[in-house]
Design a protein around this motif. Structure first.
Motif, PDB file in Angstrom:
ATOM      1  N   SER A  16       0.849  -1.187   0.000  1.00 25.15           N
ATOM      2  CA  SER A  16       0.000   0.000   0.000  1.00 25.15           C
ATOM      3  C   SER A  16       0.886   1.239   0.000  1.00 25.15           C
ATOM      4  O   SER A  16       2.098   1.160   0.211  1.00 25.15           O
ATOM      5  N   THR A  17       0.265   2.409  -0.228  1.00 25.65           N
ATOM      6  CA  THR A  17       1.031   3.655  -0.228  1.00 25.65           C
ATOM      7  C   THR A  17       1.744   3.859   1.098  1.00 25.65           C
ATOM      8  O   THR A  17       2.926   4.242   1.140  1.00 25.65           O
ATOM      9  N   GLU A  18       1.061   3.575   2.201  1.00 24.37           N
ATOM     10  CA  GLU A  18       1.655   3.765   3.513  1.00 24.37           C
ATOM     11  C   GLU A  18       2.791   2.773   3.766  1.00 24.37           C
ATOM     12  O   GLU A  18       3.837   3.126   4.316  1.00 24.37           O
ATOM     13  N   GLU A  19       2.590   1.520   3.349  1.00 23.10           N
ATOM     14  CA  GLU A  19       3.637   0.509   3.527  1.00 23.10           C
ATOM     15  C   GLU A  19       4.881   0.874   2.729  1.00 23.10           C
ATOM     16  O   GLU A  19       6.007   0.752   3.228  1.00 23.10           O
ATOM     17  N   LEU A  20       4.666   1.312   1.472  1.00 24.50           N
ATOM     18  CA  LEU A  20       5.811   1.701   0.650  1.00 24.50           C
ATOM     19  C   LEU A  20       6.512   2.910   1.247  1.00 24.50           C
ATOM     20  O   LEU A  20       7.742   2.986   1.274  1.00 24.50           O
ATOM     21  N   ARG A  21       5.747   3.868   1.756  1.00 17.29           N
ATOM     22  CA  ARG A  21       6.341   5.065   2.349  1.00 17.29           C
ATOM     23  C   ARG A  21       7.242   4.689   3.526  1.00 17.29           C
ATOM     24  O   ARG A  21       8.360   5.200   3.668  1.00 17.29           O
ATOM     25  N   LYS A  22       6.782   3.769   4.370  1.00 15.85           N
ATOM     26  CA  LYS A  22       7.585   3.349   5.520  1.00 15.85           C
ATOM     27  C   LYS A  22       8.878   2.674   5.073  1.00 15.85           C
ATOM     28  O   LYS A  22       9.944   2.915   5.648  1.00 15.85           O
ATOM     29  N   GLN A  23       8.778   1.819   4.053  1.00 18.44           N
ATOM     30  CA  GLN A  23       9.984   1.127   3.570  1.00 18.44           C
ATOM     31  C   GLN A  23      10.977   2.114   2.954  1.00 18.44           C
ATOM     32  O   GLN A  23      12.194   2.008   3.143  1.00 18.44           O
ATOM     33  N   LEU A  24      10.458   3.106   2.206  1.00 18.72           N
ATOM     34  CA  LEU A  24      11.342   4.093   1.597  1.00 18.72           C
ATOM     35  C   LEU A  24      11.982   5.000   2.638  1.00 18.72           C
ATOM     36  O   LEU A  24      13.125   5.434   2.482  1.00 18.72           O
ATOM     37  N   LEU A  25      11.258   5.272   3.723  1.00 17.07           N
ATOM     38  CA  LEU A  25      11.836   6.085   4.793  1.00 17.07           C
ATOM     39  C   LEU A  25      12.975   5.346   5.488  1.00 17.07           C
ATOM     40  O   LEU A  25      13.925   5.963   5.976  1.00 17.07           O
ATOM     41  N   VAL A  26      12.873   4.004   5.553  1.00 17.91           N
ATOM     42  CA  VAL A  26      13.984   3.217   6.098  1.00 17.91           C
ATOM     43  C   VAL A  26      15.229   3.418   5.239  1.00 17.91           C
ATOM     44  O   VAL A  26      16.344   3.611   5.745  1.00 17.91           O
ATOM     45  N   ILE A  27      15.044   3.374   3.903  1.00 14.11           N
ATOM     46  CA  ILE A  27      16.174   3.589   2.987  1.00 14.11           C
ATOM     47  C   ILE A  27      16.687   5.021   3.112  1.00 14.11           C
ATOM     48  O   ILE A  27      17.890   5.272   3.182  1.00 14.11           O
ATOM     49  N   ALA A  28      15.756   5.984   3.171  1.00  9.93           N
ATOM     50  CA  ALA A  28      16.149   7.396   3.232  1.00  9.93           C
ATOM     51  C   ALA A  28      16.846   7.730   4.539  1.00  9.93           C
ATOM     52  O   ALA A  28      17.643   8.677   4.607  1.00  9.93           O
ATOM     53  N   ASP A  29      16.586   6.956   5.583  1.00  8.84           N
ATOM     54  CA  ASP A  29      17.183   7.222   6.893  1.00  8.84           C
ATOM     55  C   ASP A  29      18.675   6.896   6.930  1.00  8.84           C
ATOM     56  O   ASP A  29      19.376   7.305   7.848  1.00  8.84           O
ATOM     57  N   GLN A  30      19.147   6.179   5.920  1.00  7.70           N
ATOM     58  CA  GLN A  30      20.564   5.804   5.872  1.00  7.70           C
ATOM     59  C   GLN A  30      21.354   6.962   5.273  1.00  7.70           C
ATOM     60  O   GLN A  30      21.307   7.196   4.066  1.00  7.70           O
ATOM     61  N   LYS A  31      22.045   7.709   6.107  1.00  6.01           N
ATOM     62  CA  LYS A  31      22.791   8.898   5.655  1.00  6.01           C
ATOM     63  C   LYS A  31      24.268   8.711   6.001  1.00  6.01           C
ATOM     64  O   LYS A  31      24.653   8.717   7.162  1.00  6.01           O
ATOM     65  N   HIS A  32      25.053   8.537   4.947  1.00  6.68           N
ATOM     66  CA  HIS A  32      26.493   8.310   5.116  1.00  6.68           C
ATOM     67  C   HIS A  32      27.192   8.849   3.873  1.00  6.68           C
ATOM     68  O   HIS A  32      26.642   8.793   2.766  1.00  6.68           O
ATOM     69  N   PRO A  33      28.409   9.395   4.015  1.00  9.64           N
ATOM     70  CA  PRO A  33      29.105   9.962   2.847  1.00  9.64           C
ATOM     71  C   PRO A  33      29.315   8.983   1.710  1.00  9.64           C
ATOM     72  O   PRO A  33      29.461   9.403   0.555  1.00  9.64           O
ATOM     73  N   ASN A  34      29.334   7.668   1.999  1.00 11.47           N
ATOM     74  CA  ASN A  34      29.564   6.674   0.952  1.00 11.47           C
ATOM     75  C   ASN A  34      28.289   5.952   0.523  1.00 11.47           C
ATOM     76  O   ASN A  34      28.365   4.906  -0.129  1.00 11.47           O
ATOM     77  N   LEU A  35      27.130   6.488   0.875  1.00  5.90           N
ATOM     78  CA  LEU A  35      25.847   5.961   0.397  1.00  5.90           C
ATOM     79  C   LEU A  35      25.209   6.967  -0.542  1.00  5.90           C
ATOM     80  O   LEU A  35      25.176   8.169  -0.244  1.00  5.90           O
TER      81      LEU A  35
END
Length: 645
Positions: free
Chosen positions: A370-389
């Motif tokens: 669902s839109t909400e499920e996809l949003r949560k999964q994408l926020l997990v990816i977006a939460d990864q903040k590192h100079p080499n990502l």
């Protein structure tokens, strides 16, 4: 007398075999039976070699196929080093041709794995009634025909059966093994109703797709509405009913067409269509049968506009930080260049006016989220903040389109940096120092993904698909790891077919991946960096690679370690020590036992202390340096340990 290294190795093997056959235990009935099995196995393999008549196998399938206490030297053959019996035949992506016999494996009773994926092998489907230990069968992408053998029903340990993209006919047998976790018979000519066993009903419809005469759940074909399965089809009443339904359907089609024409005449605004790209790239898409994209009129000089289907919505920017002047309409109007086809979607470079270009990845084959499920999964990816990502900038989600927007890396990917243009005079050599910097950058990114920190809202993330094409280099040669966290977005059977971590030894045996699977992928990546050879686990579609882990271990055992290294770094004699240290790390990461592999934090520490001179001067080939002998021997010790379970 001094023997060359390889001759010494062969003498050791022959001496071991003599001891094996001279062992008094060999005189017992049990051992005599084993020797009989041994001869039968060898004859069966020779029959396969004769059938394939492949020059590579003819050259590599010679001598003894299995022997105690040593891994097989035959390409693609796996042996139990305790019993010296064949347990696996893995010959995928080799373009092998020939017609295999139905009893080809009757004399190889200890088989656990058979993998002939993506060849041109034909023949009636094989009988596996003698192979009770089989767990993994992959015959996909060939030309096998006939009915699926019911002998498979007797395989109590069967975990994976992949028969897609063949010419199989007849019904689907009543598989009900609780061990069966991967199953795919799509793109065949199977027919009849899918058995209602608990096991078969657990798989999704794509496991049965593109079998026009196969019906019943979980497929999308309704048995009651398929002519071949309606009972009493010759009955007059049944024929009358068919005519009635046909006329009714025709009337509905005419009505829908009239309404559609009326709608088009009243519509004042033309709808958006779909993602576009360069004309030549689209032609290639059409040739490969990809019907996911539609072509519009050419705009500008060889450019395509980037457009999406569905209603007009806005891009969702991470952290709600929408850059000034960058909106969805700007993206839709921007010329787009096709960058390539990925395993989860195609990528495009969008040329925004007055702004730095961005990359748009159009996703496919996702889980039904669902839109909400996809949003949560994408926020997990977006939460990864590192100079080499590689940072995720924004996303767009509708029923028709799912887009991810990333920063554009101007210097391409690591695969092209290692392998591209080696014959060109204009190529800039990829030296040891640069390769070490890449290894460190990737290791730091993986360490960050794997690390659980209270300051981060999400737990550890498994990359799942680490390979050289997913390692990018920006304008400043900064290493950026991309495509991390996608395993949470796609269905497990698709991930198992396409993602690198699912090719690790532990997934082949236990069907599990973990952070240690990423460590194994990182080891394979290091070997690609060091050898300059393409890995079979991560080779792009249409390119054949080598099993670098096995090849390097064999090279180390036979003490020709210096021959491992790519020619562009073997000329740097001053870097020899550092490259050997990096090779040691790679071998440790490629250990078949996950628990014996280091954590990424340990890998980062090891890489940080490796010293390599930044000089680019060409020096004497370090394979001639006799001082490497002791270092090579220490690597041999690591290699031997990595082979022990």
């Amino acid at each position: 007398m001094v023997f060359p290294v390889r001759i010494k190795y062969n003498i050791i093997i022959l001496f071991s075999l003599l001891l094996y056959f001279r062992n008094p235990v060999a005189k017992t009935d049990s051992s005599s039976s084993n020797n009989g099995y041994y001869v039968q196995e060898m004859n069966a393999l020779f029959a396969l070699k004769a059938m394939f008549n492949d020059p590579f196998l003819i050259q590599n399938w010679t001598g003894i196929h299995c022997f105690k206490d040593f891994p097989s030297q035959w390409y693609g053959i796996q042996c139990d080093i305790n019993s010296a019996h064949v347990t696996g035949i893995v010959l995928e992506d080799m373009r092998l041709n020939g017609e295999i016999k139905s009893d080809a494996f009757a004399d190889i009773p200890e088989l656990i794995v058979i993998n002939f994926k993506n060849n041109i092998i034909s023949g009636n489907f094989m009988n596996f009634s003698s192979n009770h230990k089989l767990k993994d069968i992959d015959l996909s992408g060939n030309k096998f025909y006939g009915e699926i053998s019911r002998s498979l029903l007797s395989l109590k340990f069967l975990e994976s059966l992949q028969l897609q993209n063949n010419n199989l006919t007849g019904p689907v047998p009543e598989f009900n093994q609780s061990s069966l976790k991967v199953f795919n018979v799509s793109n065949n000519n199977l027919s009849g109703s899918i058995p209602k066993t608990q096991t078969l009903q657990l798989f999704r419809s794509y496991s049965y797709s593109n079998n026009p005469y196969l019906c019943g759940p979980p497929s999308l074909n309704n048995c009651s509405s398929t002519g071949n399965y309606v009972t009493n089809s010759d009955d007059k009443g049944s024929n009358d009913l068919k005519i009635f339904y046909f006329l009714l359907a025709a009337l509905c089609i005419v009505t829908v067409l009239m309404l559609f024409i009326f709608y088009l005449t009243k519509r004042t605004r033309k709808p958006n269509i779909m993602i576009k790209k360069q004309e030549e790239y689209m032609d290639q898409e059409k040739e490969s049968g990809d019907d996911e994209e539609e072509e519009e009129e050419k705009i500008g000089k060889g450019k395509r506009k980037l457009v999406v289907a569905g209603e007009d919505r806005n891009l969702v920017f991470i952290d709600d930080e929408q850059p000034a002047g960058f909106k969805l309409n700007d993206l839709l109007k921007a010329p787009a260049e096709g960058l390539g086809k990925g395993i989860f979607g195609n990528s495009y470079k969008a040329l925004l006016e007055g702004r730095a270009p961005v990359v748009v990845k159009r996703l496919r084959d996702l889980k039904p989220l669902s839109t909400e499920e996809l949003r949560k999964q994408l926020l997990v990816i977006a939460d990864q903040k590192h100079p080499n990502l590689l940072p995720l900038l924004a996303y767009y989600f509708s029923n028709d389109e799912k887009l991810l927007v990333y920063k554009f890396a101007g210097n391409g990917n690591l695969f092209n940096r290692i392998h591209g243009g080696k014959s060109s005079k204009n190529r800039i050599p990829f030296r040891c120092w640069s390769r070490l910097l890449v290894a460190r950058g990737v290791a730091r990114a993986l360490e960050y993904l794997h690390h659980k920190d209270k300051s981060r809202t999400q737990s550890a993330v498994i990359h799942g698909n680490l390979k050289s094409t997913n390692i990018l280099l920006d304008d400043n040669e900064m290493v950026l790891v991309s495509d991390y966290g996608f395993s949470s977005l796609v269905a497990q059977p698709i991930a198992a077919q396409r993602m690198i971590s699912y090719k690790s030894p532990e997934y082949q045996s236990s069907k599990k991946i973990s952070r240690k699977s990423d460590v194994w992928s990182f080891g394979c990546l290091l070997l690609e960096l060091l050898t300059g050879r393409i890995s079979t686990h991560s080779a792009p579609q249409g390119i054949n690679g080598a099993d670098l882990c096995s090849w390097v271990l064999r090279a180390v055992r036979e003490e020709w370690t210096a021959e491992i290294f790519d020619s562009e770094i073997s000329v740097q004699r001053s870097a020899a020590h550092g490259m050997l240290k990096l090779l040691q790390v790679a071998i440790q990461c490629c250990n078949k036992s996950p628990e014996k592999r280091p954590e990424m934090a340990e890998v980062v520490s090891e890489l940080e202390i490796i010293k390599v001179t930044e000089s680019t001067e060409e020096e004497e080939d370090f394979s001639l340096d006799q001082s490497l002998t002791d270092e090579s021997l220490s690597i041999s010790t690591v290699a031997s340990a990595s082979e022990r379970p």
